[in-house]
Design a protein around this motif. Structure first.
Motif, PDB file in Angstrom:
ATOM      1  N   LYS A 201     -81.385 -20.762  -4.794  1.00 19.34           N
ATOM      2  CA  LYS A 201     -81.332 -19.742  -4.254  1.00 19.34           C
ATOM      3  C   LYS A 201     -81.993 -19.017  -2.729  1.00 19.34           C
ATOM      4  N   GLY A 202     -81.707 -18.464  -1.938  1.00 18.62           N
ATOM      5  CA  GLY A 202     -82.228 -18.055  -0.983  1.00 18.62           C
ATOM      6  C   GLY A 202     -81.455 -18.417   0.314  1.00 18.62           C
ATOM      7  N   ASP A 203     -81.233 -17.500   1.325  1.00 21.38           N
ATOM      8  CA  ASP A 203     -81.481 -17.593   2.595  1.00 21.38           C
ATOM      9  C   ASP A 203     -81.609 -18.979   3.629  1.00 21.38           C
ATOM     10  N   PHE A 204     -82.940 -19.254   3.495  1.00 28.87           N
ATOM     11  CA  PHE A 204     -83.389 -20.155   4.150  1.00 28.87           C
ATOM     12  C   PHE A 204     -82.608 -21.835   4.132  1.00 28.87           C
ATOM     13  N   THR A 205     -81.802 -22.081   3.475  1.00 33.55           N
ATOM     14  CA  THR A 205     -81.056 -23.186   2.724  1.00 33.55           C
ATOM     15  C   THR A 205     -80.431 -23.558   4.277  1.00 33.55           C
ATOM     16  N   GLY A 206     -79.474 -22.758   4.784  1.00 32.18           N
ATOM     17  CA  GLY A 206     -78.816 -23.740   5.935  1.00 32.18           C
ATOM     18  C   GLY A 206     -79.082 -23.792   6.912  1.00 32.18           C
ATOM     19  N   LYS A 207     -80.847 -23.117   7.025  1.00 32.22           N
ATOM     20  CA  LYS A 207     -81.779 -23.509   8.095  1.00 32.22           C
ATOM     21  C   LYS A 207     -82.111 -25.007   8.032  1.00 32.22           C
ATOM     22  N   TRP A 208     -82.650 -25.056   6.501  1.00 33.74           N
ATOM     23  CA  TRP A 208     -82.823 -26.433   6.719  1.00 33.74           C
ATOM     24  C   TRP A 208     -81.755 -27.951   6.132  1.00 33.74           C
ATOM     25  N   ALA A 209     -80.855 -27.550   6.209  1.00 29.99           N
ATOM     26  CA  ALA A 209     -79.311 -28.226   5.902  1.00 29.99           C
ATOM     27  C   ALA A 209     -79.537 -29.774   7.426  1.00 29.99           C
ATOM     28  N   GLY A 210     -79.589 -30.935   6.775  1.00 29.95           N
ATOM     29  CA  GLY A 210     -79.397 -31.964   7.192  1.00 29.95           C
ATOM     30  C   GLY A 210     -80.562 -32.384   7.510  1.00 29.95           C
ATOM     31  N   ILE A 211     -82.259 -32.084   6.907  1.00 29.88           N
ATOM     32  CA  ILE A 211     -82.742 -33.177   6.240  1.00 29.88           C
ATOM     33  C   ILE A 211     -83.115 -33.960   5.572  1.00 29.88           C
ATOM     34  N   THR A 218     -90.515 -31.830  -8.806  1.00 31.11           N
ATOM     35  CA  THR A 218     -91.369 -31.440 -10.040  1.00 31.11           C
ATOM     36  C   THR A 218     -90.007 -30.659 -10.678  1.00 31.11           C
ATOM     37  N   LEU A 219     -89.814 -30.760 -11.400  1.00 29.17           N
ATOM     38  CA  LEU A 219     -89.038 -29.728 -12.092  1.00 29.17           C
ATOM     39  C   LEU A 219     -89.591 -28.582 -13.315  1.00 29.17           C
ATOM     40  N   VAL A 220     -89.561 -27.510 -13.457  1.00 34.78           N
ATOM     41  CA  VAL A 220     -90.204 -26.891 -14.314  1.00 34.78           C
ATOM     42  C   VAL A 220     -89.329 -25.585 -14.714  1.00 34.78           C
ATOM     43  N   VAL A 221     -89.259 -25.982 -16.244  1.00 25.02           N
ATOM     44  CA  VAL A 221     -88.031 -24.401 -16.533  1.00 25.02           C
ATOM     45  C   VAL A 221     -88.835 -24.122 -17.722  1.00 25.02           C
ATOM     46  N   ASN A 222     -89.082 -22.552 -17.508  1.00 26.67           N
ATOM     47  CA  ASN A 222     -89.898 -21.332 -18.060  1.00 26.67           C
ATOM     48  C   ASN A 222     -91.086 -21.830 -18.210  1.00 26.67           C
ATOM     49  N   GLY A 223     -91.740 -22.154 -16.428  1.00 26.37           N
ATOM     50  CA  GLY A 223     -92.549 -22.048 -16.607  1.00 26.37           C
ATOM     51  C   GLY A 223     -93.302 -23.676 -17.133  1.00 26.37           C
ATOM     52  N   LYS A 224     -92.633 -24.844 -17.524  1.00 26.76           N
ATOM     53  CA  LYS A 224     -93.007 -26.041 -18.435  1.00 26.76           C
ATOM     54  C   LYS A 224     -92.420 -27.254 -17.212  1.00 26.76           C
ATOM     55  N   LYS A 225     -93.619 -27.858 -17.273  1.00 24.51           N
ATOM     56  CA  LYS A 225     -93.156 -28.992 -16.223  1.00 24.51           C
ATOM     57  C   LYS A 225     -91.839 -29.816 -16.597  1.00 24.51           C
ATOM     58  N   ILE A 226     -90.750 -30.544 -16.704  1.00 24.99           N
ATOM     59  CA  ILE A 226     -90.340 -31.289 -17.507  1.00 24.99           C
ATOM     60  C   ILE A 226     -89.505 -32.346 -16.897  1.00 24.99           C
ATOM     61  N   ALA A 227     -89.275 -32.446 -15.578  1.00 29.61           N
ATOM     62  CA  ALA A 227     -89.897 -34.073 -15.018  1.00 29.61           C
ATOM     63  C   ALA A 227     -90.098 -34.457 -13.466  1.00 29.61           C
ATOM     64  N   LYS A 228     -90.152 -34.922 -12.836  1.00 30.53           N
ATOM     65  CA  LYS A 228     -90.540 -35.445 -11.763  1.00 30.53           C
ATOM     66  C   LYS A 228     -90.510 -35.955 -11.682  1.00 30.53           C
ATOM     67  N   ASP A 229     -90.371 -37.123  -9.643  1.00 25.42           N
ATOM     68  CA  ASP A 229     -89.884 -37.787  -9.340  1.00 25.42           C
ATOM     69  C   ASP A 229     -90.023 -37.570  -7.836  1.00 25.42           C
ATOM     70  N   THR A 230     -89.857 -38.736  -7.133  1.00 27.85           N
ATOM     71  CA  THR A 230     -90.827 -39.028  -5.648  1.00 27.85           C
ATOM     72  C   THR A 230     -89.244 -39.666  -5.058  1.00 27.85           C
ATOM     73  N   GLY A 231     -89.049 -39.544  -4.216  1.00 28.08           N
ATOM     74  CA  GLY A 231     -88.110 -40.297  -3.002  1.00 28.08           C
ATOM     75  C   GLY A 231     -87.685 -39.606  -1.204  1.00 28.08           C
ATOM     76  N   GLU A 232     -86.405 -40.357  -0.835  1.00 29.60           N
ATOM     77  CA  GLU A 232     -86.638 -39.536  -0.430  1.00 29.60           C
ATOM     78  C   GLU A 232     -85.695 -37.726  -0.253  1.00 29.60           C
ATOM     79  N   LEU A 233     -86.273 -36.690  -0.203  1.00 32.58           N
ATOM     80  CA  LEU A 233     -84.632 -35.815  -0.286  1.00 32.58           C
ATOM     81  C   LEU A 233     -84.556 -35.042   0.180  1.00 32.58           C
ATOM     82  N   GLN A 234     -82.823 -35.062  -0.008  1.00 33.10           N
ATOM     83  CA  GLN A 234     -82.623 -34.327   1.501  1.00 33.10           C
ATOM     84  C   GLN A 234     -82.128 -32.456   1.211  1.00 33.10           C
ATOM     85  N   LEU A 235     -82.524 -31.911   2.194  1.00 29.73           N
ATOM     86  CA  LEU A 235     -81.821 -30.943   2.359  1.00 29.73           C
ATOM     87  C   LEU A 235     -80.742 -30.542   2.546  1.00 29.73           C
ATOM     88  N   THR A 236     -79.889 -29.717   1.703  1.00 29.69           N
ATOM     89  CA  THR A 236     -78.329 -29.215   2.062  1.00 29.69           C
ATOM     90  C   THR A 236     -78.334 -28.443   2.311  1.00 29.69           C
TER      91      THR A 236
END
Ligand SMILES: Cc1cc2nc3c(=O)[nH]c(=O)nc-3n(C[C@H](O)[C@H](O)[C@H](O)COP(=O)(O)OP(=O)(O)OC[C@H]3O[C@@H](n4cnc5c(N)ncnc54)[C@H](O)[C@@H]3O)c2cc1C
Length: 419
Positions: A201-211, A218-236
């Motif tokens: 959600k958010g209007d900034f995603t159009g500005k970061w596309a391609g990075i 880290t995935l947080v569901v209802n305030g609780k950390k559920i899963a985490k992973d590290t690597g090449e993040l792509q912003l679309t």
């Protein structure tokens, strides 16, 4: 037609089932909807095919019955898979446990499987989309399966359903297993995209596309950390993608479906502590006090991310020089910046389309199957591969499931056809 095994789907699990059944003497036919088998296999690992993983921790698999999955993996584990491929002629390369063909071409894997199938006299009928499967008594009073395509009708002692899932835009991807299961009243879990990009959600995603940048997610569901992973993040344009996002996506998709509050915390500097990052920022200010706040981030952050951070931290005052800030304001800014660069929280609104998913969660429930992959209620009917409720993370785990479950279904279907 004694000992006849019919395999629906010529993907990795279907080809493995066919080869295994034929090796113990069964007469095997594979029906494949596409004009060629193994289309999805050719797309794996960016065309390089990550076929298994030597760091096999079966607890990485997800589904309603993970113990069942672990038992099936143990029937034919990664060592046996490597031995099989070596025997049919595949040289492999090990990249930190992730196994690829030495040629780095998925086509090598498919070509060798097809050569083996030819040697074993397996009939592969292409452009044969199975529409219906049912059981009837033969004139000799024997129970047999009737498998209908648009043009033909096949009779078999046993049937292995290996028609995958609707994930990906690769031609042939289908949810046909649902109709076959429903006809036989075999229960299944709904297919949902997994290993899939996520929408933010958010209007900034159009500005970061391609990075593309190294980060942890880290995935947080209802305030609780559920899963985490590290690597090449792509912003679309619509959100986040790349392997670390794929690895957490299954859990995010399920949480969104349950209408939970689903957030991802992006850490753009996972290799530094917050203190180290603050020190780095402070050194930059000290070395070049005339630079504006946004200029100070050049060389540290990908360019398109800088205005997004500046907007969040300085109310968009990108031109503001650090000289204009009091010592207290600067110290506060450095602390907030170091925190925010390591805790960029975004709200996840759902998954990208099924066409963009590499796999699906869901499929035939394990409780409907014996460990031989045979249906508990329909004798002689077997399932394997992605049609079954088992999914793994990136790293060759999904193909390992295809090989293990295909092997198990193939050998069991062959022997069942004999009794
Ligand atoms: C882009 C991409 C990259 C991937 N990379 C990797 C990777 O590197 N490592 C990894 O482990 N996994 C990877 N996967 C996942 C992996 O490809 C799947 O888990 C695997 O292909 C599942 O095998 P399967 O035999 O169950 O199904 P599929 O490969 O989907 O094969 C099913 C076959 O059945 C056919 N079919 C469907 N319906 C019918 C019907 N009614 N009648 C006849 N035929 C039918 C289809 O045409 C297809 O050929 C990737 C997936 C994608 C999309």
């Amino acid at each position: 037609m004694a000992d006849s095994v019919l395999v629906v789907g010529g993907g990795p699990s279907g080809l493995m089932a066919a080869i295994t059944a034929a090796r113990v003497g069964a007469k095997v036919t594979v029906l494949e909807a596409n004009e060629k088998p193994g289309r999805k296999l050719l797309a794996t690992g960016n065309g390089k095919c990550n076929l298994t993983n030597m760091r096999m921790d079966p607890s990485v698999y997800r589904g309603n019955d993970t113990k069942f999955i672990q038992k099936v993996i143990a029937h034919y584990d990664q060592e046996q898979v490597l031995a099989f491929f070596s025997e049919i002629g595949l040289a492999t390369i090990n990249k930190a446990g992730w196994i690829y063909p030495r040629t780095e071409q998925a086509s090598s894997v498919l070509d060798l499987l097809l050569m083996e199938a030819t040697d074993l006299k397996i009939k592969i009928k292409t452009k044969e989309k199975v529409e219906k499967i049912y059981k009837e008594l033969t004139p000799e009073g024997k129970s047999a399966f009737v498998v209908k395509t648009g043009t033909w009708q096949y009779i078999a002692d046993t049937v292995v359903i290996a028609c995958g899932s609707p994930a990906s835009s690769v031609r042939g991807a289908s949810d046909d297993v649902n109709a076959f299961a429903d006809f036989f009243q075999i229960r299944r879990e709904e297919f949902l995209p997994a290993l899939v990009p996520l929408k933010v959600k958010g209007d900034f995603t159009g500005k970061w596309a391609g990075i593309r940048t190294h980060a942890s997610v880290t995935l947080v569901v209802n305030g609780k950390k559920i899963a985490k992973d590290t690597g090449e993040l792509q912003l679309t344009e619509y959100g986040i993608s790349g392997i670390p996002v794929f690895q957490i996506s299954r859990f995010a998709v399920h949480a969104c479906r349950e209408k939970s509050l689903v957030e991802a915390v992006l850490n753009f500097f996972p290799e530094w502590t917050e203190e180290e990052l603050r020190d780095e920022l402070a050194t930059r200010v000290e070395n070049r006090p005339d630079k504006s706040l946004s200029q100070m981030l050049v060389g540290l952050l990908p360019d398109k991310l800088i205005p997004i951070f500046i907007a969040q931290l300085s109310g968009g005052q990108s031109g503001a020089g650090t000289r204009n800030l009091s010592a207290g304001q600067l110290s506060d800014w450095l602390t907030r910046a170091a925190y925010r660069l390591r805790h960029f929280k975004v709200k996840i609104t759902g998954a990208a389309s099924l066409g963009q998913a590499q796999i699906c969660s869901g499929g035939i429930l394990a409780e409907e199957l014996k460990e031989s992959m045979e249906s508990k209620s329909i004798s002689g009917l077997f399932f394997c591969g992605e049609s079954v409720d088992a999914d793994g993370p990136c790293g060759g785990y999904n193909l390992q499931w295809a090989w293990s479950s295909g092997y198990t279904a193939g050998i069991s279907a062959a022997y069942k056809g004999r009794c």
